[in-house]
Design a protein around this motif. Sequence first.
Motif, PDB file in Angstrom:
ATOM      1  N   LYS A 187      64.148  39.278  30.705  1.00 59.61           N
ATOM      2  CA  LYS A 187      62.952  38.892  29.463  1.00 59.61           C
ATOM      3  C   LYS A 187      62.957  39.583  28.494  1.00 59.61           C
ATOM      4  O   LYS A 187      63.137  40.962  28.656  1.00 59.61           O
ATOM      5  CB  LYS A 187      61.610  38.658  30.415  1.00 59.61           C
ATOM      6  N   ALA A 188      62.913  39.230  27.262  1.00 61.95           N
ATOM      7  CA  ALA A 188      62.485  39.909  25.799  1.00 61.95           C
ATOM      8  C   ALA A 188      63.692  40.542  25.815  1.00 61.95           C
ATOM      9  O   ALA A 188      63.587  41.670  24.937  1.00 61.95           O
ATOM     10  CB  ALA A 188      61.259  40.558  26.090  1.00 61.95           C
ATOM     11  N   THR A 241      62.227  30.355  25.178  1.00 59.37           N
ATOM     12  CA  THR A 241      60.814  30.120  24.974  1.00 59.37           C
ATOM     13  C   THR A 241      60.207  31.107  26.302  1.00 59.37           C
ATOM     14  O   THR A 241      59.306  32.036  25.852  1.00 59.37           O
ATOM     15  CB  THR A 241      60.060  28.935  24.856  1.00 59.37           C
ATOM     16  N   ARG A 242      60.379  30.658  27.413  1.00 60.51           N
ATOM     17  CA  ARG A 242      59.624  31.302  28.444  1.00 60.51           C
ATOM     18  C   ARG A 242      59.787  32.709  28.699  1.00 60.51           C
ATOM     19  O   ARG A 242      59.099  33.457  29.150  1.00 60.51           O
ATOM     20  CB  ARG A 242      59.852  30.600  29.662  1.00 60.51           C
ATOM     21  N   GLN A 301      61.230  34.779  26.286  1.00 60.16           N
ATOM     22  CA  GLN A 301      60.874  35.382  25.042  1.00 60.16           C
ATOM     23  C   GLN A 301      62.105  36.231  24.780  1.00 60.16           C
ATOM     24  O   GLN A 301      62.219  37.328  24.217  1.00 60.16           O
ATOM     25  CB  GLN A 301      59.704  36.303  25.206  1.00 60.16           C
ATOM     26  N   LYS A 302      63.516  35.535  24.937  1.00 54.41           N
ATOM     27  CA  LYS A 302      64.644  36.354  24.446  1.00 54.41           C
ATOM     28  C   LYS A 302      65.063  36.172  23.235  1.00 54.41           C
ATOM     29  O   LYS A 302      64.392  35.154  22.554  1.00 54.41           O
ATOM     30  CB  LYS A 302      65.739  35.590  25.477  1.00 54.41           C
ATOM     31  N   ARG A 303      65.857  37.123  22.536  1.00 54.72           N
ATOM     32  CA  ARG A 303      66.031  36.940  21.063  1.00 54.72           C
ATOM     33  C   ARG A 303      67.407  36.991  20.806  1.00 54.72           C
ATOM     34  O   ARG A 303      68.259  37.748  21.519  1.00 54.72           O
ATOM     35  CB  ARG A 303      65.153  38.211  20.505  1.00 54.72           C
TER      36      ARG A 303
END
Length: 374
Positions: free
Chosen positions: A283-284, A308-309, A311-313
């Motif tokens: 995540k993230a 979205t859920r 929050q990955k980039r």
Amino acid sequence: MSIPTTAAIVREQPGRFDVTDVLLEEPREGEILVKMVASGLCHSDYHLLSGDSQPGLLPMVGGHEGTGIVEGVGPDTHGWEVGDKLVFSFIGSCGKCRWCSEGMTNLCDLGAFLMKGSRFRDPDSFRFSLPDGTPISQMCGLGTFAERTVVDVNSAVKLPPDAPLETLWLLGCGVGTGWGSAVYLAGIHPGDVTIVMGIGGVGINAVQGAVHAGSMSVIAVDPLEFKREKAREMGATHAFADIQEATEFARSITNGQGADQAILTPGVLAGEHIAQGFAAIRKAGTVVVTGIAPASEEVIPIQPLELTRYQKRIQGSVYGGSNPQADIPRQYRMYSAGQLKLDELISRTYSLENINDGYDDLLNGLNIRGGVIY
């Protein structure tokens, strides 16, 4: 007056380099004439041969990574003298556009000319030509696969008089692109777990960058044992033949979460590689997309809901977010202090006449980085 020289040019796509006699115009204002010492065989120039990258004009002199010595200085061109040593930056930096003024010189507006291969200050003008007058463009405005070239000073970084030019050509592309992808764009913190997919001339420097940025576990991924072993020599803590193995290992040491970052540096990028990196991170987490994909590659098979859920980039990378006028001197100082390995990256060197052999070796996985020595 034209200057005769020899260059490796691409006449058609797909194709091979043709080493032939060409003519070179003398430098104009803001330009310098450079006698080449060494040039790197980067995969990006193979994209030119294969047709994955489309030049604005063929024929084109290949090569965008190199070192040389100034032999001539254009009129009213200040700050340069005959005898100066330099390394090229494949992205010029004007110092005046929005991106340069905001500290993102790797995104300088001069990048618009990289594949056109013309003069920056006169976009309809080309410095090289065939003996019959046919204009020849220059890869990234440089054309380092030539015994001599003329370039804009915005694409050159001066080096100290004792700089070893037979090694420092690596700083013009591969080092900054890979190292910067880790140090500047991946958001690595001490103790992180980082995956680097693809251990070539760029990926090997992403490994070095991840180590410098403080990654606790640097996981190299490459199908070739030779490259996995080289990654270990550069500081990788673990190495696997495929991304699935690397992902499973990253999860095993992070309580099932996954890697903090995945840096993608395969020779030819595909949308599936991005999906694999995306699946490997927590995540993230961040996927840094550094490798070059063919223009025909248009789909990244990931779930928008996961983006979205969790929050990955997904982070793009041009020259690793590096600032060539600042980072090349910095990397030279690190090399001189023994903190950045360069000599160990050069697998083989070739003459200009044997440049196609160098690219055959690259495609066959025999080199981390090959170079032409003039």
